[in-house]
Design a protein around this motif. Sequence first.
Motif: not given
Length: 145
Positions: A35-63
């Motif tokens: 929903k935030l615009g990051i599709d993890l099942f795309q082949d061209d996307i590279t993201i590490n665990k730290f970035q994913l955790e930060n995105i989820v953390f800041h989204d939770r705190r935002y809400k």
Amino acid sequence: MKFIYILILISLPLTDIFSQQDVYLSKRDSIKLKKLGIDLFQDDITINKFQLENIVFHDRRYKINKTFNIFFQAIAAPYVVLGIVSIAGIGRTQTPWRGLNILIGVSSLGLGGASYGVSRPFRRGFLKNKFQRDRIIQRVIEESN
């Protein structure tokens, strides 16, 4: 010999061959990221665990911060309206009741103002967390392109 087989069987999940290489996210978190615009099942996307955790953390705190901000502002609004109405009606009340009318108006304005003042740090918090979350998402999308 049986002992060796059992030892190998126990140690297999601990090896890198059978351990999970990718980031483990719940289905709910992956839906949030989509929903935030990051599709993890795309082949061209590279993201590490730290970035994913930060995105989820800041989204939770935002809400959470946004919820508390709305709660305290909703409490403040009726008190401020009651205070304004009470002070505005001073001229129409009889002389012995004006003091009580002023007391109710001032105390209502004070409570409303205090409640609104409590909501301000939560507003600043949800804006900051939203900015951090959006900045990380933008950086991930730029890196993947």
